[in-house]
Design an enzyme around this catalytic site. Structure first.
Site, short mmCIF file in Angstrom:
data_model
loop_
_atom_site.label_atom_id
_atom_site.label_comp_id
_atom_site.label_asym_id
_atom_site.label_seq_id
_atom_site.Cartn_x
_atom_site.Cartn_y
_atom_site.Cartn_z
N CYS A 165 23.47 23.12 36.54
CA CYS A 165 22.92 21.78 36.29
C CYS A 165 21.45 21.79 36.66
O CYS A 165 21.07 21.52 37.81
CB CYS A 165 23.69 20.73 37.09
SG CYS A 165 25.42 20.55 36.60
N CYS A 208 33.16 20.89 42.25
CA CYS A 208 32.08 20.58 41.30
C CYS A 208 32.06 19.09 40.95
O CYS A 208 33.04 18.56 40.41
CB CYS A 208 32.25 21.42 40.04
SG CYS A 208 31.08 21.01 38.71
N GLN A 260 34.46 17.27 22.26
CA GLN A 260 33.28 17.01 23.08
C GLN A 260 33.63 16.98 24.56
O GLN A 260 34.72 16.58 24.95
CB GLN A 260 32.65 15.67 22.67
CG GLN A 260 32.20 15.60 21.22
CD GLN A 260 30.89 16.33 20.99
OE1 GLN A 260 30.34 16.96 21.89
NE2 GLN A 260 30.38 16.25 19.78
N CYS A 302 23.55 18.77 18.84
CA CYS A 302 23.45 19.04 20.28
C CYS A 302 22.21 19.88 20.59
O CYS A 302 22.05 20.37 21.71
CB CYS A 302 24.71 19.73 20.79
SG CYS A 302 25.05 21.32 20.00
#
Length: 390
Positions: free
Chosen positions: A14, A85, A209, A331
């Site tokens: 991230c 997480c 998704q 995307c």
């Protein structure tokens, strides 16, 4: 959002972790605006919840049978345990300790990348809005299959919301997540995924998704734009499990979905049949090949390609096809911009950023393209035809 794994340098997946969420969303909007043409009507970006948004977990299994790790690998190929997480949905996180215990109970030896030994490579877990789960074991071979079957009743008792369990065989030592062969171990073969007013049916090898709430907003936005121009015929290219096609079906509109994955097509057909939508067809095949070989052209085309975009062949076909409208969901705004440049006759009228992936620099963007000089909806086209005939 703060993450102890990120702060400790154990996981850097991230890349925007720790940055204020409003800043993340503003940066994604600005990045997309810079890539797309000027003069576009921009709708406000769709925000996501900052944490717990991922409906799927792709956990690398490493360590030992007695002490498995579930997470990722470090640069030396050793396991980094990420059971806590924070971007993973809470109902998925709640299963990780049970799954680790199952690895030990069933003696599923984690695959060791440096030595190329072991059997269990990944645990792939997907959760539905109703709390039901699909679990896939990615194995190097069928050797552990008997033990896995033997202990499966224990796992299902420990995780009562586990609906679909399968084994995927990936014998090759390469950076490919899964192999072509899937062995379903449960009587239920698909996970029901409720998205807005549509129930999708996910089979083990079909794509959906990552963020269910934002996916619902994506389909809702497409439905609104398509309703405004009211096409009689629609193609949904790269249709996956039928998300766009099933949301665009209105009982009158003829909709065709095209997808290379036979499993995804089977998923889409199951959802269509359950909903009783007789005006929707799904075909397994290459989107570009289908468009180039088709004898007709629909009023509107939906494209939702992988990150590489639709490519020059399909872009050239859309440019010359005469289709009045295109809804492009992407995307990767960079490949979207490249494809748009190859379709100058199709102008971007409206666009919207949807934050499918908070804490990362990725996002989804959907655009409505209209052919210059076009834009008549179904009722307008009928009226024009009547006028021209008198």
């Amino acid at each position: 959002m703060q993450c102890s794994y990120f702060d400790a340098g154990r996981c850097r997946s991230c890349s925007l972790m720790g940055r204020p969420y409003d800043d993340q969303l503003t940066g994604k909007q600005r990045h997309c605006e810079q890539l797309l043409p000027a003069g576009v009507e921009w709708l406000p970006p769709v925000a996501s919840q900052e944490s717990g948004y991922r409906n799927k977990a792709k956990m690398v299994v490493a360590g030992t049978v007695e002490h498995p790790t579930l997470g990722i690998l470090d640069t030396d190929g050793r396991g980094v345990d990420l059971r806590g997480c924070g971007v993973t949905a809470a109902d998925l996180r709640a299963t990780f300790d049970v799954l680790a215990a199952f690895v030990t109970r069933a003696r599923l030896t984690p695959y060791d990348v440096p030595t190329r030994r072991g059997e269990l490579k990944y645990l792939l877990l997907t959760g539905s809005p109703d709390g039901e789960l699909m679990l896939r074991f990615v194995l190097r071979s069928q050797e552990p299959l008997t033990r896995l079957r033997k202990h499966l009743p224990w796992l299902r008792a420990a995780l009562p919301h586990l609906r679909v369990v399968s084994v995927n065989l990936q014998p090759e030592h390469k950076a490919v997540l899964e192999g072509p062969r899937e062995i379903v171990l449960t009587e239920v073969t698909a996970l029901r995924m409720r998205v807005g007013d549509v129930d999708l049916h996910l089979r083990p090898q079909s794509f959906f998704q990552t963020n269910t709430a934002v996916a619902a907003a994506l389909y809702r936005q497409a439905s609104e734009w398509v309703a405004e121009v009211d096409p009689a015929t629609v193609w949904d290219l790269y249709c996956g499990v039928g998300g766009f096609a099933l949301h665009l079906a209105d009982g009158r509109r003829d909709v065709v979905g095209i997808e290379t994955s036979h499993e995804a097509v089977a998923s889409a057909e199951a959802a269509r049949d359950a909903a009783g939508l007789t005006s929707v067809r799904f075909l397994a095949g290459d989107a570009t090949a289908f468009a180039l070989s088709a004898g007709d052209v629909p009023d509107l085309v939906v494209v939702n390609p992988p990150r590489r975009g639709i490519g020059p062949e399909l872009a050239a076909w859309l440019e010359s096809s005469g289709a009045r409208h295109v809804v492009y969901s992407s995307c990767n705004a960079a490949s979207l911009a490249r494809d748009l440049a190859a379709m100058p006759s199709l102008a971007v009228r409206r666009a919207r950023v949807l934050d499918m992936f908070p804490q990362t620099d990725h996002y989804e963007v959907i655009v409505m393209l209209e052919r210059e000089g076009g834009g008549l909806g179904r009722d307008q086209s009928a009226a024009a035809a009547e006028i021209s005939s008198t």
